[in-house]
Design an enzyme around this catalytic site. Structure first.
Site, short mmCIF file in Angstrom:
data_model
loop_
_atom_site.label_atom_id
_atom_site.label_comp_id
_atom_site.label_asym_id
_atom_site.label_seq_id
_atom_site.Cartn_x
_atom_site.Cartn_y
_atom_site.Cartn_z
N GLU A 1 0.83 -1.21 0.00
CA GLU A 1 0.00 0.00 0.00
C GLU A 1 0.86 1.25 0.00
O GLU A 1 0.46 2.29 -0.51
CB GLU A 1 -0.90 0.02 1.25
CG GLU A 1 -2.35 -0.27 0.94
CD GLU A 1 -3.28 -0.02 2.13
OE1 GLU A 1 -2.83 0.36 3.22
OE2 GLU A 1 -4.49 -0.22 1.94
N HIS B 1 7.99 -26.89 -1.88
CA HIS B 1 7.39 -28.00 -2.62
C HIS B 1 6.32 -27.52 -3.59
O HIS B 1 5.53 -28.30 -4.08
CB HIS B 1 6.83 -29.03 -1.63
CG HIS B 1 7.91 -29.62 -0.77
ND1 HIS B 1 8.42 -30.89 -0.96
CD2 HIS B 1 8.61 -29.09 0.26
CE1 HIS B 1 9.38 -31.11 -0.08
NE2 HIS B 1 9.52 -30.03 0.68
N LYS C 1 -14.13 0.36 -4.10
CA LYS C 1 -15.24 0.76 -3.22
C LYS C 1 -16.30 1.51 -4.02
O LYS C 1 -17.49 1.30 -3.86
CB LYS C 1 -14.73 1.64 -2.08
CG LYS C 1 -13.86 0.92 -1.08
CD LYS C 1 -13.52 1.85 0.08
CE LYS C 1 -12.39 1.31 0.92
NZ LYS C 1 -11.85 2.29 1.85
O1 PA5 Z 1 -3.73 1.18 5.75
C1 PA5 Z 1 -4.87 1.61 5.69
O2 PA5 Z 1 -5.12 2.81 5.84
C2 PA5 Z 1 -6.03 0.66 5.40
O3 PA5 Z 1 -5.61 -0.64 5.26
C3 PA5 Z 1 -7.04 0.74 6.52
O4 PA5 Z 1 -6.43 0.35 7.72
C4 PA5 Z 1 -8.24 -0.16 6.24
O5 PA5 Z 1 -8.83 0.18 5.03
C5 PA5 Z 1 -9.26 -0.07 7.35
O6 PA5 Z 1 -9.72 1.25 7.50
P1 PA5 Z 1 -10.54 1.70 8.77
O7 PA5 Z 1 -9.67 1.55 9.95
O8 PA5 Z 1 -10.90 3.13 8.51
O9 PA5 Z 1 -11.75 0.82 8.86
#
Ligand code: PA5
Length: 427
Positions: free
Chosen positions: A282, A303, A417
């Site tokens: 990310e 394996h 989303k």
């Molecule tokens: O790294 C990030 O920002 C995301 O992976 C969030 O943690 C994830 O989308 C969850 O978001 P939230 O804590 O707002 O539910």
């Protein structure tokens, strides 16, 4: 060995190459530490161990103890950065089969949209005393909110008014649906700081509360974070393993090694790799750039995917987390008839054999033109885990800025989303 060690001897990166990228790395480190870069307002994790509200930390330990002592099972609801770190820590420290061997059991929900998964989870906890930790910074993430609605209803059905004492929320200080709901229902809440994003939040109540509930020593974890902060913020290229790791992976990537696989030889470390993939994927995968982070579990995957690593396209480099002292162990028994021809290793410990498998694999992959980086950890305990998390987060920030991207945003995750909500008919 008494510390985390970075071993670049098999990385195929020469010292002069390291020196050639040194200025870029040091500039990136300065940008990060001096908060001069893009999204620098999201770097609160660098010093969170010191800025953390001491009273809140005591509350975390108190509530963690309550959960630990008052349920057979607790459910962590969250997705992405809101659960991966806690899961990694709980599995690494409590060890394999921890749900069978230790109490309370730990379950996860809100990290997918599978009805089958949630139905089975509800079945699994039906006759247990349960607590719930719901974690969402935005408070509006569909996966988590939906699962929470269902679990919350079940908790209220089972515990009536008492349900509120068994539900704990970790969310934004002031805003979001979860915060509003927690305040209305009287759930105990903990704050995810504004200046720390999901994938850097394992060091905040996001990770600390579930860890404390699982019986993990959070004081030791924080001691590890602090030790990491002291060592890994040093502005000395050759004396800071974050700078060296960031340098090596960027050099390899520029050479066409587009995939980094994080390898472990201990099943309890599998979820560390899941957390690591989110952190680097990310953070770095944007603007058409980034090293693709993948993970393999050895010797199991030798394996299967081992074939590709050894013989497939030469686009991979391998980073191994090797735990020097894996703790529990077993010995190979001697057998008079030796039908299985294993007497040549009778009397040897399995962890020793695992180590030889690692050494043999490392040599083979090296011969197969797969550069290898080794991160050696003395033992998988709270202290070294905290330090390891900090090591990876610091490397990720430096590496991201070196590569000219913003390591603290994730605009790409919004695309699915938008489509999903349109298809679901949300206004
Ligand atoms: O790294 C990030 O920002 C995301 O992976 C969030 O943690 C994830 O989308 C969850 O978001 P939230 O804590 O707002 O539910």
């Amino acid at each position: 060995m008494e510390d985390i060690v970075l071993d670049l001897n098999g990385s195929f990166v020469a010292l002069d190459e390291m020196n050639s990228i040194k200025t870029e790395i040091m500039n990136a480190q300065e940008t990060l530490l001096d908060k001069k870069g893009i999204s620098s307002e999201m770097t609160g994790w660098i010093d969170f161990m010191d800025t953390m509200d001491k009273k809140e930390y005591e509350e975390i330990k108190k509530c963690g103890k309550f959960i630990n002592e008052n349920c057979d099972a607790f459910i962590i609801l969250g997705i992405g950065g809101s659960y991966l770190g806690a899961k990694a820590a709980i599995e690494a420290v409590r060890g394999d089969f921890h749900n069978e061997l230790k109490s309370p059991q730990v379950y996860y929900a809100g990290q997918n949209l599978s009805g089958a998964y949630l139905k089975k989870l509800v079945e699994a906890i039906k006759n247990k005393e349960v607590c719930v930790i719901v974690i969402s910074k935005s408070g509006t993430t569909l996966e988590t909110a939906l699962s929470f609605r269902i679990i919350r209803n079940l908790m209220e059905e089972k515990y009536k008014d008492e349900a509120k004492n068994r539900i704990f929320a970790v969310t934004d200080k002031n805003k979001g649906a979860l915060k509003t709901m927690a305040d209305l229902n009287g759930y105990k809440t903990f704050v995810i700081p504004d200046d720390i994003g999901g994938r850097y939040s394992v060091i905040t109540p996001v990770g600390l509360l579930p860890m404390a509930a699982a019986g993990i020593n959070t004081d030791e974890f924080i001691r590890g974070l602090k030790s990491g902060r002291n060592e890994y913020t040093k502005r000395d290229f050759h004396d800071n393993i974050c700078c060296l790791y960031a340098a090596a992976r960027n050099i390899l990537s520029r050479r066409g090694k587009e995939i980094e696989i994080l390898v472990n030889y201990e099943p309890c470390c599998i979820s560390i790799a899941e957390w690591w993939k989110q952190l680097f994927g990310e953070s770095e995968g944007k603007d058409g750039k980034g090293i693709f982070p993948a993970s393999l579990n050895f010797t199991t995957d030798l394996h299967s995917m081992g074939q590709f690593v050894q013989d497939g396209r030469k686009i991979i480099f391998e980073t191994t987390i090797f735990v020097e002292n894996a703790g529990d162990d077993m010995e190979v028994p001697y057998e008079g008839d030796d039908f299985d021809k294993l007497n040549y290793i009778a009397g040897k410990k399995l962890n020793y054999i695992n180590q030889k498998a690692f050494e043999g694999t490392f040599m083979a992959h090296s011969e197969g033109d797969v550069p290898g980086i080794i991160i050696r950890i003395p033992a998988m305990n709270e202290f070294y885990l905290g330090k390891l998390f900090y090591f990876f987060m610091m490397t990720c920030g430096i590496s991201g800025y070196t590569n000219g991207i913003d390591p603290f945003t994730q605009p790409g995750v919004e695309a699915y989303k938008k489509n999903m909500f349109r298809l679901l008919g949300r206004q």
